[in-house]
Design a protein around this motif. Structure first.
Motif, mmCIF file in Angstrom:
data_model
loop_
_atom_site.group_PDB
_atom_site.id
_atom_site.type_symbol
_atom_site.label_atom_id
_atom_site.label_comp_id
_atom_site.label_asym_id
_atom_site.label_seq_id
_atom_site.Cartn_x
_atom_site.Cartn_y
_atom_site.Cartn_z
ATOM 1 N N VAL A 123 3.178 12.730 35.448
ATOM 2 C CA VAL A 123 3.812 11.399 35.631
ATOM 3 C C VAL A 123 2.655 11.345 34.999
ATOM 4 O O VAL A 123 1.390 11.215 34.125
ATOM 5 C CB VAL A 123 4.011 11.173 36.973
ATOM 6 C CG1 VAL A 123 5.063 11.537 37.755
ATOM 7 C CG2 VAL A 123 2.641 11.401 37.682
ATOM 8 N N GLU A 124 3.133 9.567 34.091
ATOM 9 C CA GLU A 124 1.752 8.733 33.688
ATOM 10 C C GLU A 124 0.882 8.076 34.240
ATOM 11 O O GLU A 124 0.084 7.213 33.836
ATOM 12 C CB GLU A 124 2.919 7.321 32.891
ATOM 13 C CG GLU A 124 4.143 7.714 32.524
ATOM 14 C CD GLU A 124 4.870 7.241 31.756
ATOM 15 O OE1 GLU A 124 4.385 5.893 30.571
ATOM 16 O OE2 GLU A 124 5.896 7.271 30.946
ATOM 17 N N ASN A 125 0.668 7.388 35.466
ATOM 18 C CA ASN A 125 0.169 6.862 35.985
ATOM 19 C C ASN A 125 -0.234 6.217 37.904
ATOM 20 O O ASN A 125 0.783 7.977 37.869
ATOM 21 C CB ASN A 125 0.257 5.645 35.852
ATOM 22 C CG ASN A 125 1.945 4.711 36.319
ATOM 23 O OD1 ASN A 125 2.133 4.883 37.950
ATOM 24 N ND2 ASN A 125 2.251 4.585 35.853
ATOM 25 N N MET A 134 -5.564 6.083 33.815
ATOM 26 C CA MET A 134 -4.850 4.722 33.414
ATOM 27 C C MET A 134 -4.031 3.664 33.493
ATOM 28 O O MET A 134 -4.999 3.303 34.453
ATOM 29 C CB MET A 134 -3.695 5.973 34.331
ATOM 30 C CG MET A 134 -4.375 7.522 34.290
ATOM 31 S SD MET A 134 -3.573 8.690 35.719
ATOM 32 C CE MET A 134 -4.114 8.283 36.809
ATOM 33 N N GLU A 186 2.798 6.444 40.221
ATOM 34 C CA GLU A 186 4.450 7.723 39.851
ATOM 35 C C GLU A 186 3.866 8.449 41.038
ATOM 36 O O GLU A 186 4.372 8.296 41.702
ATOM 37 C CB GLU A 186 4.364 7.735 38.538
ATOM 38 C CG GLU A 186 4.583 6.615 38.238
ATOM 39 C CD GLU A 186 5.357 7.114 36.505
ATOM 40 O OE1 GLU A 186 5.840 8.955 36.442
ATOM 41 O OE2 GLU A 186 5.339 6.134 35.820
ATOM 42 N N THR A 215 -6.098 14.579 37.078
ATOM 43 C CA THR A 215 -5.831 13.086 36.517
ATOM 44 C C THR A 215 -6.749 12.427 35.555
ATOM 45 O O THR A 215 -7.342 13.576 35.885
ATOM 46 C CB THR A 215 -5.183 12.225 38.771
ATOM 47 O OG1 THR A 215 -5.036 11.070 37.989
ATOM 48 C CG2 THR A 215 -6.935 12.841 38.708
ATOM 49 N N LYS A 217 1.031 10.728 26.579
ATOM 50 C CA LYS A 217 2.395 11.151 26.417
ATOM 51 C C LYS A 217 2.246 13.244 25.459
ATOM 52 O O LYS A 217 2.143 13.820 26.231
ATOM 53 C CB LYS A 217 3.398 11.160 25.840
ATOM 54 C CG LYS A 217 5.149 11.660 25.787
ATOM 55 C CD LYS A 217 5.971 11.072 25.397
ATOM 56 C CE LYS A 217 7.046 11.844 25.725
ATOM 57 N NZ LYS A 217 7.104 13.627 24.452
ATOM 58 N N ARG A 254 -0.073 14.418 27.875
ATOM 59 C CA ARG A 254 0.888 15.126 28.765
ATOM 60 C C ARG A 254 1.383 16.104 29.177
ATOM 61 O O ARG A 254 1.599 17.592 29.646
ATOM 62 C CB ARG A 254 1.416 13.885 29.375
ATOM 63 C CG ARG A 254 1.991 14.323 30.726
ATOM 64 C CD ARG A 254 2.145 12.795 31.203
ATOM 65 N NE ARG A 254 3.684 12.298 30.872
ATOM 66 C CZ ARG A 254 3.770 11.394 30.022
ATOM 67 N NH1 ARG A 254 2.307 10.360 29.978
ATOM 68 N NH2 ARG A 254 4.570 10.518 29.306
ATOM 69 N N ASP A 255 1.616 16.189 27.486
ATOM 70 C CA ASP A 255 2.840 17.393 26.887
ATOM 71 C C ASP A 255 1.890 18.787 27.162
ATOM 72 O O ASP A 255 2.530 19.531 27.211
ATOM 73 C CB ASP A 255 3.706 16.616 25.330
ATOM 74 C CG ASP A 255 4.510 15.552 26.101
ATOM 75 O OD1 ASP A 255 5.253 15.586 27.362
ATOM 76 O OD2 ASP A 255 5.597 15.253 25.427
ATOM 77 N N ALA A 292 -1.296 13.466 35.934
ATOM 78 C CA ALA A 292 -1.661 12.535 36.716
ATOM 79 C C ALA A 292 -2.421 11.615 34.437
ATOM 80 O O ALA A 292 -3.084 12.407 34.851
ATOM 81 C CB ALA A 292 -2.076 11.517 37.076
ATOM 82 N N GLU A 293 -1.051 11.646 33.950
ATOM 83 C CA GLU A 293 -2.213 11.516 32.550
ATOM 84 C C GLU A 293 -0.657 10.479 31.278
ATOM 85 O O GLU A 293 0.324 10.744 31.480
ATOM 86 C CB GLU A 293 -1.738 12.946 32.083
ATOM 87 C CG GLU A 293 -2.293 12.917 30.078
ATOM 88 C CD GLU A 293 -3.762 12.093 30.064
ATOM 89 O OE1 GLU A 293 -3.549 11.057 29.074
ATOM 90 O OE2 GLU A 293 -5.077 12.461 30.307
ATOM 91 N N ASP A 294 -1.232 9.326 31.223
ATOM 92 C CA ASP A 294 -0.814 8.179 30.878
ATOM 93 C C ASP A 294 -0.640 8.706 28.860
ATOM 94 O O ASP A 294 0.918 7.875 28.468
ATOM 95 C CB ASP A 294 -1.549 7.218 30.963
ATOM 96 C CG ASP A 294 -2.988 6.649 30.022
ATOM 97 O OD1 ASP A 294 -3.345 7.769 29.884
ATOM 98 O OD2 ASP A 294 -3.072 5.816 29.314
#
Length: 267
Positions: free
Chosen positions: A34-36, A58, A39, A54, A11, A14-15, A7-9
């Motif tokens: 996921v973004e938040n 976020m 989710e 996480t 991008k 996250r990528d 869970a990381e807002d």
């Protein structure tokens, strides 16, 4: 393999996590990123991971709020915090929520892999402890019937007067097992028999000595209480009549094959 959800807002972060970590080498199956927090909760309706990596900061729901919800639902998910907020308050809250680790940004894939490797090692140990508990419980079920059932439903064709005396002793043990310093003499005195005769009679009817029955009953109650994380281990020790926590620990390990702490961690 153990399942992990990210869970990381941000991008790019996250990528990077998805692509730079050698997940399979670590023994981890990456479920997704996921973004938040919301989710994450939506994901949990479909599938529950073993690990959650996480971020704290976020939108909609921060990482600490997310972990509070996970904890309130009694989900068996171990969390690792990822954050650029190097603040004591966040770290203190994370410790209170029993996170496995707290990793600061900017992210270092190599450092994160070390943290994840430690997490996987811990999960393996917990899994082994659960298997040991199940094995011990299965063995107990196969070799010794439930203590109360043994006392009251034993198929015994001997003298009914003897059976009645054993029933009285059993009832006294069940009502008094939490008393500290409860002894064979106390039980024998309650039914008006000598220590030696009662012990022989009790074993003849139930297959257990008085001491064995008392320990068995105390350990079964301890195992039940350990499933409630709100009850401290020293409180359980006191509730079942033990004054020495080390002795309680050894007695429990002898009965179930794991320590009280390890047993609790299986739930």
């Amino acid at each position: 393999m153990f399942k992990l959800l990210i869970a990381e807002d941000v991008k790019i972060v996250r990528d990077t996590l998805v692509k730079a970590i050698h997940w399979e080498k670590l023994g981890i199956q990456l479920l997704g990123a996921v973004e938040n927090g919301q989710e994450v909760l939506d994901w949990l309706d479909r599938e529950e991971p073993d690990l959650l990596l996480t971020d704290i900061g976020m939108p909609q729901m921060n990482g600490l709020e997310l972990m509070e919800i996970i904890k309130s639902r009694n989900l068996n998910i171990r969390c690792i915090i990822l954050s650029g907020l190097n603040e004591f308050e966040h770290a203190r809250q994370a410790i209170k929520l029993q996170v496995l680790d707290y990793v600061l940004k900017p992210i270092d894939p190599e450092a994160i892999e070390k943290v994840l490797a430690n997490a996987v090692d811990l999960l393996h140990k917990e899994r082994e402890a659960r298997l040991a508990v199940k094995s011990a419980e299965k063995t107990a079920e196969e070799t010794l019937p439930n203590l109360v059932e043994t006392m009251y439903h034993v198929a015994w064709s001997g003298n009914l007067k003897k059976k009645k005396l054993v029933d009285q002793a059993a009832q006294f043990i069940i009502e008094s097992y939490m008393r500290k310093e409860l002894s064979l003499s106390d039980v024998a005195g309650a039914v008006g028999l000598s220590d030696k005769y009662l012990n022989l009679l009790f074993k003849e009817v139930t297959g257990m000595t008085i001491n064995h029955a008392l320990i068995r009953l105390r350990m079964e109650e301890a195992a039940r209480l350990l499933k409630d994380p709100a009850i401290k281990i020293y409180e359980i020790c006191d509730r079942i009549g033990y004054t020495d926590q080390d002795y309680f620990r050894e007695s429990f390990k002898k009965q179930y094959g794991v320590t009280p702490s390890d047993y609790r961690n299986t739930f």
